[in-house]
Design a protein around this motif. Sequence first.
Motif, PDB file in Angstrom:
ATOM      1  N   GLU A  22      40.218  41.101  31.060  1.00  0.00           N
ATOM      2  CA  GLU A  22      39.979  39.816  31.723  1.00  0.00           C
ATOM      3  C   GLU A  22      41.272  39.154  32.181  1.00  0.00           C
ATOM      4  O   GLU A  22      41.253  38.324  33.078  1.00  0.00           O
ATOM      5  N   THR A  57      40.485  37.995  38.450  1.00  0.00           N
ATOM      6  CA  THR A  57      40.424  36.573  38.778  1.00  0.00           C
ATOM      7  C   THR A  57      39.113  35.987  38.268  1.00  0.00           C
ATOM      8  O   THR A  57      38.223  36.713  37.818  1.00  0.00           O
ATOM      9  N   ASN A  58      38.995  34.672  38.386  1.00  0.00           N
ATOM     10  CA  ASN A  58      37.742  34.042  37.969  1.00  0.00           C
ATOM     11  C   ASN A  58      36.599  34.389  38.922  1.00  0.00           C
ATOM     12  O   ASN A  58      35.442  34.167  38.599  1.00  0.00           O
ATOM     13  N   ARG A  59      36.921  34.962  40.071  1.00  0.00           N
ATOM     14  CA  ARG A  59      35.897  35.438  41.009  1.00  0.00           C
ATOM     15  C   ARG A  59      35.523  36.897  40.753  1.00  0.00           C
ATOM     16  O   ARG A  59      34.647  37.437  41.413  1.00  0.00           O
ATOM     17  N   GLY A  60      36.232  37.556  39.834  1.00  0.00           N
ATOM     18  CA  GLY A  60      35.906  38.929  39.480  1.00  0.00           C
ATOM     19  C   GLY A  60      36.738  39.983  40.181  1.00  0.00           C
ATOM     20  O   GLY A  60      36.482  41.171  40.031  1.00  0.00           O
ATOM     21  N   LYS A  61      37.748  39.581  40.939  1.00  0.00           N
ATOM     22  CA  LYS A  61      38.580  40.545  41.663  1.00  0.00           C
ATOM     23  C   LYS A  61      39.741  41.006  40.784  1.00  0.00           C
ATOM     24  O   LYS A  61      40.260  40.238  39.975  1.00  0.00           O
ATOM     25  N   ARG A  63      32.676  47.255  34.462  1.00  0.00           N
ATOM     26  CA  ARG A  63      31.725  46.654  35.403  1.00  0.00           C
ATOM     27  C   ARG A  63      30.449  47.478  35.493  1.00  0.00           C
ATOM     28  O   ARG A  63      29.351  46.926  35.546  1.00  0.00           O
ATOM     29  N   LYS A  80      30.938  40.311  40.553  1.00  0.00           N
ATOM     30  CA  LYS A  80      31.221  39.153  41.385  1.00  0.00           C
ATOM     31  C   LYS A  80      30.669  37.921  40.683  1.00  0.00           C
ATOM     32  O   LYS A  80      29.586  37.963  40.108  1.00  0.00           O
ATOM     33  N   VAL A  81      31.422  36.840  40.733  1.00  0.00           N
ATOM     34  CA  VAL A  81      30.969  35.587  40.139  1.00  0.00           C
ATOM     35  C   VAL A  81      30.643  34.639  41.278  1.00  0.00           C
ATOM     36  O   VAL A  81      31.424  34.478  42.204  1.00  0.00           O
ATOM     37  N   ASN A  82      29.491  34.016  41.216  1.00  0.00           N
ATOM     38  CA  ASN A  82      29.087  33.095  42.297  1.00  0.00           C
ATOM     39  C   ASN A  82      29.761  31.770  42.166  1.00  0.00           C
ATOM     40  O   ASN A  82      30.074  31.229  41.242  1.00  0.00           O
TER      41      ASN A  82
END
Length: 81
Positions: free
Chosen positions: A38, A42-46, A71, A79-81
């Motif tokens: 983690e 990133t907090n967006r999952g990239k 993943r 991916k985080v929305n």
Amino acid sequence: MEGKPQRKQNKYKKKVCRFTADPELAKQINYKNIELLERFITNRGKIIPRRITGTSARYQRVLAREIRKARSIGLLPYKVN
């Protein structure tokens, strides 16, 4: 006062790969070690690029592979929305 022009000093600190510096930490890179992985997403999952994290090319490939494994089995989000 003629002579060679002086070089500009780099204003950025050179990043050091934490896995190269600590081989014990490199052994902990695993798809099950979510806390470690983690740090590199990133907090967006990239996946964060190595020019930002300072990770060497070798360990960046290992990290990317383990993040993709995590993943695929649902331990990390795509991916985080």
